[in-house]
Write a protein that holds these residues in place. Sequence first.
Motif, PDB file in Angstrom:
ATOM      1  N   ASP A  32       2.510  -5.768   1.728  1.00 22.23           N
ATOM      2  CA  ASP A  32       1.830  -5.865   3.016  1.00 22.23           C
ATOM      3  C   ASP A  32       1.565  -4.479   3.615  1.00 22.23           C
ATOM      4  OD1 ASP A  32       2.038  -8.662   2.824  1.00 22.23           O
ATOM      5  OD2 ASP A  32       4.055  -8.619   3.688  1.00 22.23           O
ATOM      6  N   ILE A  33       2.586  -3.658   3.591  1.00 19.69           N
ATOM      7  CA  ILE A  33       2.474  -2.340   4.202  1.00 19.69           C
ATOM      8  C   ILE A  33       3.118  -1.291   3.299  1.00 19.69           C
ATOM      9  CG2 ILE A  33       3.208  -0.899   6.151  1.00 19.69           C
ATOM     10  CD1 ILE A  33       2.928  -3.182   7.984  1.00 19.69           C
ATOM     11  N   SER A  34       2.424  -0.186   3.125  1.00 17.25           N
ATOM     12  CA  SER A  34       2.983   0.936   2.378  1.00 17.25           C
ATOM     13  C   SER A  34       3.701   1.875   3.350  1.00 17.25           C
ATOM     14  CB  SER A  34       1.872   1.716   1.670  1.00 17.25           C
ATOM     15  OG  SER A  34       1.357   0.963   0.596  1.00 17.25           O
TER      16      SER A  34
ATOM     17  N   VAL B 240      -3.984  -1.138  -1.084  1.00 22.28           N
ATOM     18  CA  VAL B 240      -4.105  -2.094   0.005  1.00 22.28           C
ATOM     19  C   VAL B 240      -4.495  -3.429  -0.614  1.00 22.28           C
ATOM     20  CG1 VAL B 240      -6.547  -1.674   0.443  1.00 22.28           C
ATOM     21  CG2 VAL B 240      -5.054  -2.337   2.333  1.00 22.28           C
TER      22      VAL B 240
ATOM     23  N   ILE C 200      -2.474  -2.574  10.538  1.00 24.14           N
ATOM     24  CA  ILE C 200      -1.933  -1.422   9.812  1.00 24.14           C
ATOM     25  C   ILE C 200      -1.443  -1.812   8.416  1.00 24.14           C
ATOM     26  CG2 ILE C 200       0.017   0.177   9.744  1.00 24.14           C
ATOM     27  CD1 ILE C 200      -0.283   0.469  12.770  1.00 24.14           C
ATOM     28  N   THR C 201      -1.870  -1.046   7.400  1.00 21.42           N
ATOM     29  CA  THR C 201      -1.409  -1.339   6.039  1.00 21.42           C
ATOM     30  C   THR C 201      -0.592  -0.195   5.459  1.00 21.42           C
ATOM     31  OG1 THR C 201      -3.415  -0.406   5.044  1.00 21.42           O
ATOM     32  CG2 THR C 201      -3.439  -2.771   5.573  1.00 21.42           C
ATOM     33  N   ALA C 202      -0.472   0.884   6.223  1.00 20.08           N
ATOM     34  CA  ALA C 202       0.313   2.007   5.723  1.00 20.08           C
ATOM     35  C   ALA C 202       0.954   2.747   6.896  1.00 20.08           C
ATOM     36  CB  ALA C 202      -0.555   2.968   4.930  1.00 20.08           C
TER      37      ALA C 202
ATOM     38  N   HIS D 262      -6.143   2.458   1.947  1.00 21.62           N
ATOM     39  CA  HIS D 262      -5.684   2.189   3.316  1.00 21.62           C
ATOM     40  C   HIS D 262      -6.678   2.745   4.336  1.00 21.62           C
ATOM     41  CE1 HIS D 262      -1.836   0.639   1.936  1.00 21.62           C
ATOM     42  NE2 HIS D 262      -1.832   1.620   1.052  1.00 21.62           N
TER      43      HIS D 262
ATOM     44  N   LEU E  50      10.716  -3.139   8.731  1.00 17.50           N
ATOM     45  CA  LEU E  50       9.761  -4.031   8.064  1.00 17.50           C
ATOM     46  C   LEU E  50      10.495  -5.078   7.244  1.00 17.50           C
ATOM     47  CD1 LEU E  50       7.137  -1.366   6.902  1.00 17.50           C
ATOM     48  CD2 LEU E  50       7.014  -2.892   8.895  1.00 17.50           C
TER      49      LEU E  50
ATOM     50  N   THR F 159       8.483   2.113  14.423  1.00 21.63           N
ATOM     51  CA  THR F 159       7.738   1.138  13.624  1.00 21.63           C
ATOM     52  C   THR F 159       7.513  -0.150  14.419  1.00 21.63           C
ATOM     53  OG1 THR F 159       8.756   2.048  11.645  1.00 21.63           O
ATOM     54  CG2 THR F 159       7.719  -0.102  11.441  1.00 21.63           C
TER      55      THR F 159
END
Lengths: 342, 342
Positions: free
Chosen positions: A273-275, A338, A245-247, A182, A263, A235
């Motif tokens: 998509d996102i952690s 990611v 943003i991925t995390a 990330h 999310l 968020t």
Amino acid sequence: MQKITIKDIARECNVSLSTVSLVLNNNPRISEATRAKVQESVRRHNYQPNNNARGLASRSSLAVSVVVPHLGHVFADVYFGEIISGIYDQAADDGYKVMLDIANEKFLSTKEYLGLLRSRKADGMLFIGANITDEFPMEFQESAYPFLLVNHFYPKTSLNYLAMDYRESAHKAVEHLVGLGHRHIGLVRGTNTHTGIEFAEAFEDYCIELGIDPQHLHTVDGGDDWDLESGYAATQQLMQKSKKITAIMAGNDRMAIGAISYLDKKGIQIPGDISVMGVDDIHSAAFSSPSLTTIWHDLYELGKQSFKRLLALYKKEITTCQERLPVTLIVRDSTGPVSVIE
Amino acid sequence: MQKITIKDIARECNVSLSTVSLVLNNNPRISEATRAKVQESVRRHNYQPNNNARGLASRSSLAVSVVVPHLGHVFADVYFGEIISGIYDQAADDGYKVMLDIANEKFLSTKEYLGLLRSRKADGMLFIGANITDEFPMEFQESAYPFLLVNHFYPKTSLNYLAMDYRESAHKAVEHLVGLGHRHIGLVRGTNTHTGIEFAEAFEDYCIELGIDPQHLHTVDGGDDWDLESGYAATQQLMQKSKKITAIMAGNDRMAIGAISYLDKKGIQIPGDISVMGVDDIHSAAFSSPSLTTIWHDLYELGKQSFKRLLALYKKEITTCQERLPVTLIVRDSTGPVSVIE
DNA sequence: GGTTTACATTAAAAGGCTTTACCATGCAGA
DNA sequence: TCTGCATGGTAAAGCCTTTTAATGTAAACC
């Protein structure tokens, strides 16, 4: 019901009061035979020494005061429950009682926090949950009374504390996320505690240290509630700030779960998509969907250790305490590498 | 830090120890002049009587034990927070300290609940949160120690209690719903407390008394958690049981909010299609959408009154207490008249 | 003026334990 | 046999109040 005293036990065993007292306090000077005889008598009569007499004679109360903030929902937080359980269990092990105090207007204005110690109602005081604006602990800086902040601290003061290592938490979290690749990270932070600030600062610093472009680091305030709603709203903000943003790192699990719910609602895959990561490892963290990767703060142990430190301060085995407890990374399903398509 | 005692005050004021003591205890026998002189000296020295000495001499500890169940999430419930706040405030008013106890394995197996009273660590005991299976309170049936169940009771025992009037709650709820024209009603009940059972039974009985066809009354178990999830799941069940239900009564607000969330998800209008009611009036009840009609249980007041009753028992002003506190219907937006199209 | 009454205050006895300094006793070493 | 020293136990002081019965004093009564 006619109260039975140490005198009764002594008479029945044909020994002196002192002997019974010494047995009760596990003094090794008493022979096994006598000890057994006394203990048997004590058991048979269900004798329990009068706590007040004991406290008076030994100049201690065998009780500590645990002060919690006066929030309507003070108890609406697993946080307090865990810590108090730890304190309680350790106190019980050491023969101490836990006295509950609420830092409400009266408690503060009448300076009851001092009165409690002066009157020997408590041998020491633990304060759980210091907001950045709490003032009264400052009075314990010069005081000789045992006082310890639990999971909080005030920078640049000599106040005793025992807290989780929020700096280490931040490091472990950053390592985990950056390790997964990330590079665009969102941080939801709480702003009303020094520990929260410490965590956020350490997180940002370490990200940058590991080569994250400060421009790709997005921080939003989760507010003072540390709640699902805070996480949800924060968020939303983060998503508006940057699409890349991925995390998302949240300052605690509840905000993280709030983030997940936002999310999820938007159809964003976690962790595809996102952690998402949290801090604390509350019970429900394991049961969210996906289950939450988090930094485990062993609050029960924190409670136990806090009591131990306080008792040590009281007994003058230590004169100061400004310590941190280690934390543990718990990897679950809410974080992942990611995705390759950049 | 060199502890100052009643003796020091007496010496400084040229009066006897007794005089100081009497002033401290607001005994009217002391003249205004002397009283003022003593009080001034007390204030100036920050003198606080030694609690242990006081307790020893007066044969009381000026502390009560508040026992909460050993649930991981004991504190994760506004319920306990409200009650404890009430107890705490009233106790403070009466010069009492609140000692926290957790009914964990050790507490129960070592019979510490008796030891606390025997050793005069506490003058009495309040127990919050009795599950139907809790056994230890039974030992207080023959005991002379002051013991009071808070918002619980055990049928057919002589155990003292102070609880909300769940029967009246049921009546007010039924009156409200039936008054709005509802004839097909669903009830989500909790099964692990005697108060919950009482409420459910009273609700059903009174519905029938007011002419509701028992066939049109549908009851499902919400389980032991009294949680949003419980309410959500139970409502799902209810909807399968009967399509004609126009009102749902939940045993507490959280289950009611769970019910709302289920209905909302299914696109069912509240209160257009179905009315929903809860019990308690927790903070968030006013902020759900629609805001929740409920029966207000003033838990803070319950806490205060519970302490008062316990103190009265201790002082033998009363010898028994099996009382109920009144409840209030709070009409908000989640209930409305049954729609005309039958 | 003498006696009640009432008031203000005090002395002294609890209250039940801890702890320190001291006292036996028995035994090893000289 | 005497000294020295553990070992096991005890007497007594101390911890700091509350509370009761008693005391002293001033005002009120007849």
